[in-house]
Write a protein that holds these residues in place. Structure first.
Motif, PDB file in Angstrom:
ATOM      1  N   PHE A 243       0.468  -0.895   0.185  1.00  0.00           N
ATOM      2  CA  PHE A 243       0.231   0.089  -0.188  1.00  0.00           C
ATOM      3  C   PHE A 243       0.661   1.366   0.100  1.00  0.00           C
ATOM      4  CE2 PHE A 243      -3.031  -3.297   1.707  1.00  0.00           C
ATOM      5  CZ  PHE A 243      -4.331  -3.018   0.713  1.00  0.00           C
ATOM      6  N   THR A 244       1.948   1.642  -0.214  1.00  0.00           N
ATOM      7  CA  THR A 244       3.209   2.436   0.524  1.00  0.00           C
ATOM      8  C   THR A 244       2.841   3.546  -0.826  1.00  0.00           C
ATOM      9  OG1 THR A 244       4.475   0.974   0.435  1.00  0.00           O
ATOM     10  CG2 THR A 244       5.486   3.010  -0.462  1.00  0.00           C
ATOM     11  N   PRO A 245       2.418   3.688  -2.691  1.00  0.00           N
ATOM     12  CA  PRO A 245       2.337   4.817  -3.260  1.00  0.00           C
ATOM     13  C   PRO A 245       1.022   5.108  -2.489  1.00  0.00           C
ATOM     14  CG  PRO A 245       2.426   2.655  -4.322  1.00  0.00           C
ATOM     15  CD  PRO A 245       2.687   2.190  -2.949  1.00  0.00           C
ATOM     16  N   PHE A 246      -0.063   4.648  -1.964  1.00  0.00           N
ATOM     17  CA  PHE A 246      -1.218   5.453  -1.533  1.00  0.00           C
ATOM     18  C   PHE A 246      -0.360   6.464   0.321  1.00  0.00           C
ATOM     19  CE2 PHE A 246      -2.387   1.259  -2.795  1.00  0.00           C
ATOM     20  CZ  PHE A 246      -3.998   2.132  -3.573  1.00  0.00           C
ATOM     21  N   ALA A 247       0.518   5.255   1.029  1.00  0.00           N
ATOM     22  CA  ALA A 247       0.485   6.691   1.573  1.00  0.00           C
ATOM     23  C   ALA A 247       1.409   7.506   1.376  1.00  0.00           C
ATOM     24  CB  ALA A 247       1.730   5.513   2.484  1.00  0.00           C
ATOM     25  N   ILE A 248       2.246   7.755   0.307  1.00  0.00           N
ATOM     26  CA  ILE A 248       3.218   8.316  -0.488  1.00  0.00           C
ATOM     27  C   ILE A 248       2.260   9.275  -0.867  1.00  0.00           C
ATOM     28  CG2 ILE A 248       4.733   9.068  -2.163  1.00  0.00           C
ATOM     29  CD1 ILE A 248       6.317   6.529  -1.742  1.00  0.00           C
ATOM     30  N   TYR A 249       1.331   9.126  -1.137  1.00  0.00           N
ATOM     31  CA  TYR A 249       0.339   9.907  -1.582  1.00  0.00           C
ATOM     32  C   TYR A 249      -1.018  10.909  -1.477  1.00  0.00           C
ATOM     33  CZ  TYR A 249      -4.814  11.811  -3.571  1.00  0.00           C
ATOM     34  OH  TYR A 249      -5.922  12.701  -3.424  1.00  0.00           O
ATOM     35  N   ARG A 250      -0.976  10.286   0.562  1.00  0.00           N
ATOM     36  CA  ARG A 250      -1.856  10.999   1.193  1.00  0.00           C
ATOM     37  C   ARG A 250      -0.900  11.635   1.925  1.00  0.00           C
ATOM     38  NH1 ARG A 250      -5.617   7.837   4.695  1.00  0.00           N
ATOM     39  NH2 ARG A 250      -4.635   9.401   6.113  1.00  0.00           N
TER      40      ARG A 250
END
Length: 265
Positions: A243-250
């Motif tokens: 889920f790393t890309p979602f965390a970076i987006y947030r």
């Protein structure tokens, strides 16, 4: 026509963000602040129900199996855990409502929730990766997921799906697919109940005549269609990705909002 366009955009935003771990409530509040128009609480909860309907269809075979084969010990145990998680959310939600809690209308707290939640997701992903891969949903997972749902509801920007998925992963269901399935299935009765509650409030207050039912219907349908596509994609994505890309987006979105918005806005 312009308002209809805004309603469709809100439905698209809701459909994409409801089950991706980036916060649908936060995105809707941000969208409304940036020109898509303020909507009623029933509208916001109603289009969330559209997204939940999409997940109901996606998980229909699993739901059907659980209810038609409830005599099977494994299915009965899973159903009970779903019920307990939902009951905890409902009970805590009643207390929150009873004490008159209202969602913040400012963007700043949402921005902070996005950033903090993103950092928490990065840490939680690493911790979960160190655990033995487990698909079993324990009672501890069920209880904590129920609590996580109401925490996400009280703090816009937290994301219900992020809170429940990562809580499940850290509490013992370290397998991403299994944690996601339980989180999404718990969300089905939770959001239907929230929609029903808001509808009853509107009826009791005599606000039925003032509600824009056409806008609600359009938003509901758009949200359902977009959510169906988004969730199908997500379930395939998490089989081999973190889920790393979602965390970076947030984190990026939250920081951008903090820099762009005046203090306290």
């Amino acid at each position: 026509m312009n308002d209809l366009f805004n309603v469709i955009l809100l439905g698209i935003i809701e459909g994409i963000t409801e089950f991706l771990p980036i916060s649908s409530t936060g995105h809707l509040l941000i969208a409304e602040k940036f020109g898509l128009g303020e909507r009623s609480e029933l509208f916001n909860v109603g289009i969330q129900a559209g997204a939940i309907l999409a997940v109901t269809f996606i998980y229909w075979s699993r739901i059907w199996q659980l209810f038609t084969q409830w005599r099977d010990p494994a299915n009965r145990d899973y159903l009970l855990k779903l019920f307990v998680a939902f009951a905890i959310t409902a009970a805590l939600g009643f207390l929150v409502t009873h004490f008159g809690f209202k969602l913040p209308e400012a963007v700043t707290p949402i921005a902070w929730a996005l950033v903090i939640g993103g950092v928490w997701m990065l840490g939680a992903e690493r911790l979960a990766a160190r655990q033995v891969d487990r698909s079993e949903v324990t009672w501890r997972v069920a209880i904590l997921v129920g609590i996580a749902q109401i925490i996400a509801g009280v703090f816009p920007g937290t994301s219900r799906s992020a809170a429940t998925i990562f809580t499940a992963m850290l509490a013992g269901t370290s397998n991403r697919a299994a944690a996601t399935e339980f989180a999404f299935l718990v969300g089905i009765p939770t959001m239907y109940a929230a929609t029903g509650y808001e509808l009853l409030k509107v009826i009791k207050s005599g606000g039925v005549a003032h509600e824009d039912w056409t806008a609600l219907a359009v938003g509901f349908v758009v949200s359902a269609i977009v959510a169906f596509v988004a969730v199908k994609w997500l379930l395939g994505y998490i089989r081999s990705h973190r889920f790393t890309p979602f965390a970076i987006y947030r984190i990026v979105l939250g920081i951008a909002l903090l820099l762009l918005m005046p203090a306290g806005a």
